[in-house]
Design a protein around this motif. Structure first.
Motif, PDB file in Angstrom:
ATOM      1  N   SER A   1       0.817  -1.225   0.000  1.00 61.93           N
ATOM      2  CA  SER A   1       0.000   0.000   0.000  1.00 61.93           C
ATOM      3  C   SER A   1       0.843   1.264   0.000  1.00 61.93           C
ATOM      4  O   SER A   1       0.338   2.348  -0.299  1.00 61.93           O
TER       5      SER A   1
ATOM      6  N   TYR B   1       6.264   7.384   0.791  1.00 62.47           N
ATOM      7  CA  TYR B   1       6.110   6.119   0.087  1.00 62.47           C
ATOM      8  C   TYR B   1       7.486   5.525  -0.231  1.00 62.47           C
ATOM      9  O   TYR B   1       8.514   6.171  -0.026  1.00 62.47           O
TER      10      TYR B   1
ATOM     11  N   ASP C   1       1.191  -1.364  -4.921  1.00 62.15           N
ATOM     12  CA  ASP C   1      -0.171  -0.941  -5.240  1.00 62.15           C
ATOM     13  C   ASP C   1      -0.181   0.274  -6.168  1.00 62.15           C
ATOM     14  O   ASP C   1      -1.221   0.625  -6.719  1.00 62.15           O
TER      15      ASP C   1
ATOM     16  N   ARG D   1      -6.492  -8.504  -4.427  1.00 63.42           N
ATOM     17  CA  ARG D   1      -5.622  -7.485  -3.851  1.00 63.42           C
ATOM     18  C   ARG D   1      -4.958  -6.630  -4.927  1.00 63.42           C
ATOM     19  O   ARG D   1      -4.576  -5.478  -4.675  1.00 63.42           O
TER      20      ARG D   1
ATOM     21  N   ARG E   1      -6.710  -3.093  -6.556  1.00 65.64           N
ATOM     22  CA  ARG E   1      -6.612  -1.757  -5.965  1.00 65.64           C
ATOM     23  C   ARG E   1      -5.436  -0.968  -6.542  1.00 65.64           C
ATOM     24  O   ARG E   1      -5.175   0.162  -6.130  1.00 65.64           O
TER      25      ARG E   1
ATOM     26  N   ARG F   1      -6.209   8.178   1.546  1.00 66.45           N
ATOM     27  CA  ARG F   1      -7.454   7.785   2.195  1.00 66.45           C
ATOM     28  C   ARG F   1      -8.199   9.010   2.685  1.00 66.45           C
ATOM     29  O   ARG F   1      -7.608  10.057   2.968  1.00 66.45           O
TER      30      ARG F   1
END
Length: 213
Positions: free
Chosen positions: A12, A41, A68, A105, A108, A156
């Motif tokens: 992620s 990241y 991801d 998975r 995404r 998010r």
């Protein structure tokens, strides 16, 4: 005693970078890597490690599977010595295939597709004409803006936005100006760094700035 194996960063927070690795492209690659790291990241690419025993396509597929996020720069899909360069479109295809056909998975996965000029890709890869493609014009600071905005837009709902593109660009200019002094105690040349050397320098610079005065 042998060192424990290095733990992979979470998918992620992992960003696969698909781009050229030649000297001419290096300023944009370094700007992208800096932006990914300073945004919290982990950049991943084929330069992460060198192993002559690895099959390259298997290595690329594994990296894409571990991430991801994917940044795919098509600006160098061009004819060289009469033959087109298709490595970058192929790796983009692996990313999109994983998202469309892979395990849940992988669905995404998000992609940022870059090119040098608007709609230039239409002539070589018309199948992606329905997707958003950002342009950087060969300018590292424009690439910073593209990557920062993409990462921030997809955070998010309860996460704050990343620092603005102008702030990240200013940080990158400061980092570049201070890089030589940062590396001097380690006897490293800023113009002759491996990919892992450069990653260390970015993270070291960030850690230095985070230290209390």
């Amino acid at each position: 005693m042998a060192s424990p194996p290095r733990r992979k960063p979470a998918a992620s927070l992992s960003v696969f970078i698909n781009c050229p690795f030649d000297d001419d492209y290096r300023p944009i690659l370094r700007a992208i890597v800096f932006t990914v790291v300073v945004s919290g990241y982990h950049p991943r690419c084929a330069l992460d490690s060198t192993d002559g025993a690895e099959i390259r396509i298997a290595k690329i597929a594994s990296l894409i599977g571990d991430c991801d996020w994917g940044v795919h720069d098509l600006s160098r899909v061009e004819v060289v010595d009469g033959v087109p360069r298709f490595n970058m479109p192929m790796e983009l295809g692996l990313h999109l295939g994983a998202r469309l056909l892979g395990e849940p998975r992988h669905r995404r996965k998000r992609a940022l597709i870059l090119d040098a000029q608007p709609h230039r890709y239409d002539r070589a890869l018309s199948d992606i004409s329905g997707q958003d493609v950002e342009t950087h014009g060969g300018n590292p600071e424009a690439a910073i803006r593209c990557v920062r905005n993409w990462l921030s837009e997809h955070r998010r709902y309860n996460q704050p936005p990343l620092p603005g593109a102008a702030a990240v660009q200013a940080d990158y200019r400061t980092f570049t100006a201070e890089l030589g002094a940062l590396l001097a105690p380690r006897r490293l040349d800023p113009d002759d760094l491996t990919h892992s050397d450069y990653l260390f320098a970015v993270r070291d610079w960030i850690a230095t700035r985070a230290e209390p005065a």
